[in-house]
Scaffold this motif. Structure first.
Motif, PDB file in Angstrom:
ATOM      1  N   ASP A 190       0.814  -1.205   0.000  1.00 49.89           N
ATOM      2  CA  ASP A 190       0.000   0.000   0.000  1.00 49.89           C
ATOM      3  C   ASP A 190       0.858   1.270   0.000  1.00 49.89           C
ATOM      4  O   ASP A 190       2.036   1.248   0.349  1.00 49.89           O
ATOM      5  N   GLU A 191       0.228   2.367  -0.416  1.00 46.45           N
ATOM      6  CA  GLU A 191       0.903   3.666  -0.426  1.00 46.45           C
ATOM      7  C   GLU A 191       1.314   4.037   0.990  1.00 46.45           C
ATOM      8  O   GLU A 191       0.603   3.766   1.951  1.00 46.45           O
ATOM      9  N   ASP A 192       2.468   4.680   1.100  1.00 43.60           N
ATOM     10  CA  ASP A 192       3.050   5.071   2.386  1.00 43.60           C
ATOM     11  C   ASP A 192       3.257   3.862   3.298  1.00 43.60           C
ATOM     12  O   ASP A 192       3.029   3.921   4.509  1.00 43.60           O
ATOM     13  N   PHE A 193       3.705   2.754   2.688  1.00 42.50           N
ATOM     14  CA  PHE A 193       4.006   1.531   3.424  1.00 42.50           C
ATOM     15  C   PHE A 193       5.024   1.823   4.529  1.00 42.50           C
ATOM     16  O   PHE A 193       5.808   2.761   4.440  1.00 42.50           O
ATOM     17  N   SER A 194       5.026   1.014   5.535  1.00 39.17           N
ATOM     18  CA  SER A 194       6.012   1.139   6.610  1.00 39.17           C
ATOM     19  C   SER A 194       7.364   0.685   6.080  1.00 39.17           C
ATOM     20  O   SER A 194       7.459  -0.303   5.360  1.00 39.17           O
ATOM     21  N   GLY A 195       8.400   1.395   6.426  1.00 35.59           N
ATOM     22  CA  GLY A 195       9.735   1.006   5.993  1.00 35.59           C
ATOM     23  C   GLY A 195      10.296  -0.167   6.772  1.00 35.59           C
ATOM     24  O   GLY A 195      11.312  -0.740   6.389  1.00 35.59           O
ATOM     25  N   MET A 196       9.638  -0.540   7.842  1.00 37.60           N
ATOM     26  CA  MET A 196      10.128  -1.630   8.676  1.00 37.60           C
ATOM     27  C   MET A 196       9.842  -2.976   8.016  1.00 37.60           C
ATOM     28  O   MET A 196       8.836  -3.144   7.348  1.00 37.60           O
ATOM     29  N   ASP A 197      10.730  -3.918   8.202  1.00 38.13           N
ATOM     30  CA  ASP A 197      10.552  -5.292   7.728  1.00 38.13           C
ATOM     31  C   ASP A 197      10.379  -5.412   6.218  1.00 38.13           C
ATOM     32  O   ASP A 197       9.715  -6.320   5.734  1.00 38.13           O
ATOM     33  N   ASN A 198      10.932  -4.473   5.467  1.00 44.74           N
ATOM     34  CA  ASN A 198      10.905  -4.512   4.006  1.00 44.74           C
ATOM     35  C   ASN A 198      12.309  -4.254   3.489  1.00 44.74           C
ATOM     36  O   ASN A 198      13.053  -3.473   4.082  1.00 44.74           O
ATOM     37  N   ASP A 199      12.654  -4.874   2.373  1.00 47.47           N
ATOM     38  CA  ASP A 199      13.778  -4.362   1.617  1.00 47.47           C
ATOM     39  C   ASP A 199      13.286  -3.074   0.984  1.00 47.47           C
ATOM     40  O   ASP A 199      12.110  -2.962   0.631  1.00 47.47           O
ATOM     41  N   GLY A 200      14.147  -2.112   0.844  1.00 46.05           N
ATOM     42  CA  GLY A 200      13.694  -0.854   0.273  1.00 46.05           C
ATOM     43  C   GLY A 200      14.836   0.067  -0.072  1.00 46.05           C
ATOM     44  O   GLY A 200      15.988  -0.159   0.309  1.00 46.05           O
ATOM     45  N   PHE A 201      14.491   1.105  -0.813  1.00 49.32           N
ATOM     46  CA  PHE A 201      15.434   2.167  -1.156  1.00 49.32           C
ATOM     47  C   PHE A 201      14.697   3.490  -1.021  1.00 49.32           C
ATOM     48  O   PHE A 201      13.561   3.625  -1.472  1.00 49.32           O
ATOM     49  N   GLY A 202      15.343   4.449  -0.383  1.00 52.40           N
ATOM     50  CA  GLY A 202      14.756   5.771  -0.242  1.00 52.40           C
ATOM     51  C   GLY A 202      15.801   6.846  -0.386  1.00 52.40           C
ATOM     52  O   GLY A 202      17.000   6.602  -0.210  1.00 52.40           O
ATOM     53  N   ILE A 203      15.332   8.029  -0.715  1.00 57.04           N
ATOM     54  CA  ILE A 203      16.216   9.172  -0.878  1.00 57.04           C
ATOM     55  C   ILE A 203      15.560  10.392  -0.239  1.00 57.04           C
ATOM     56  O   ILE A 203      14.348  10.591  -0.362  1.00 57.04           O
ATOM     57  N   THR A 204      16.361  11.164   0.467  1.00 54.58           N
ATOM     58  CA  THR A 204      15.903  12.416   1.044  1.00 54.58           C
ATOM     59  C   THR A 204      16.558  13.548   0.282  1.00 54.58           C
ATOM     60  O   THR A 204      17.782  13.545   0.079  1.00 54.58           O
ATOM     61  N   LEU A 205      15.763  14.523  -0.129  1.00 54.36           N
ATOM     62  CA  LEU A 205      16.258  15.681  -0.868  1.00 54.36           C
ATOM     63  C   LEU A 205      16.117  16.925  -0.001  1.00 54.36           C
ATOM     64  O   LEU A 205      15.004  17.280   0.408  1.00 54.36           O
ATOM     65  N   ASP A 206      17.225  17.570   0.293  1.00 53.19           N
ATOM     66  CA  ASP A 206      17.268  18.800   1.083  1.00 53.19           C
ATOM     67  C   ASP A 206      17.196  19.975   0.109  1.00 53.19           C
ATOM     68  O   ASP A 206      18.199  20.588  -0.219  1.00 53.19           O
ATOM     69  N   THR A 207      16.008  20.272  -0.376  1.00 56.87           N
ATOM     70  CA  THR A 207      15.849  21.249  -1.456  1.00 56.87           C
ATOM     71  C   THR A 207      16.075  22.682  -1.000  1.00 56.87           C
ATOM     72  O   THR A 207      16.354  23.551  -1.827  1.00 56.87           O
ATOM     73  N   LEU A 208      15.975  22.948   0.281  1.00 57.27           N
ATOM     74  CA  LEU A 208      16.251  24.289   0.795  1.00 57.27           C
ATOM     75  C   LEU A 208      17.712  24.456   1.212  1.00 57.27           C
ATOM     76  O   LEU A 208      18.122  25.551   1.574  1.00 57.27           O
ATOM     77  N   ARG A 209      18.448  23.358   1.200  1.00 54.91           N
ATOM     78  CA  ARG A 209      19.848  23.348   1.624  1.00 54.91           C
ATOM     79  C   ARG A 209      20.028  23.920   3.029  1.00 54.91           C
ATOM     80  O   ARG A 209      20.982  24.639   3.320  1.00 54.91           O
ATOM     81  N   ASP A 210      19.077  23.591   3.897  1.00 53.22           N
ATOM     82  CA  ASP A 210      19.149  24.068   5.278  1.00 53.22           C
ATOM     83  C   ASP A 210      19.552  22.970   6.257  1.00 53.22           C
ATOM     84  O   ASP A 210      19.668  23.215   7.453  1.00 53.22           O
ATOM     85  N   GLU A 211      19.753  21.748   5.749  1.00 54.75           N
ATOM     86  CA  GLU A 211      20.157  20.593   6.553  1.00 54.75           C
ATOM     87  C   GLU A 211      19.170  20.301   7.677  1.00 54.75           C
ATOM     88  O   GLU A 211      19.519  19.710   8.693  1.00 54.75           O
TER      89      GLU A 211
END
Length: 168
Positions: free
Chosen positions: A91-112
């Motif tokens: 399902d959409e917005d699945f839990s990241g726990m107990d899954n193989d997965g890949f994710g990326i975070t984008l810091d678009t404001l460059r504010d860390e």
């Protein structure tokens, strides 16, 4: 035992280059467009869990492309046992726990401190969030416009993302 990782300085030695794509990219998890071969891979990742700072147990390569309207991200996630990839939710917005997965975070404001998170699993389920306050606040109700295609072969699973720049 690996020495502790200084994440504040490690991020300066790991830089990804996004390459402009002249032609169309089909989001199907296949990476057969010529543009993907021009994007230099980012590799040699380290673990966050279960052994922080140690080399990843399986190799992963990530590549970045962009055009006038989109950011494209491709991840080749090698796995020595693709017959047993772990997917517990579709399902959409699945839990990241107990899954193989890949994710990326984008810091678009460059504010860390804030950004956008996009993730998938080997079955192509989608997960996204807005991030604030150094990651302590994650708005999973946010639903950005983006897509992902995933394929699995005998050596790896491949995720191919398209994120419209206006989503960011």
């Amino acid at each position: 035992i690996s020495p502790p990782v200084d994440y504040e300085t490690a991020r300066f030695s790991k830089l990804a280059e996004a390459v402009f794509s002249e032609g169309p990219i089909t989001i199907d998890g296949r990476l057969d467009e010529a543009a993907w071969r021009t994007a230099p891979p980012v590799a040699d990742f380290i673990q966050w869990e279960p052994r922080p700072g140690e080399p990843a147990t399986e190799p992963t390569e990530v590549r970045f492309l962009f055009d006038d309207g989109n950011l494209y991200v491709a991840a080749i996630c090698c796995d020595s046992d693709t017959d047993n990839l772990r997917v517990t939710q579709l399902d959409e917005d699945f839990s990241g726990m107990d899954n193989d997965g890949f994710g990326i975070t984008l810091d678009t404001l460059r504010d860390e401190r804030s950004g956008f998170f996009f993730a998938t699993n080997p079955a192509g389920a989608k997960r996204d969030s807005q991030i604030a306050n150094d990651g302590f606040i994650m708005n999973s109700d946010w639903d950005g416009v983006w897509d992902v295609g995933v394929t699995v072969n005998g050596e790896s699973w491949i995720a191919e993302f398209v994120i419209p720049l206006k989503t960011l």
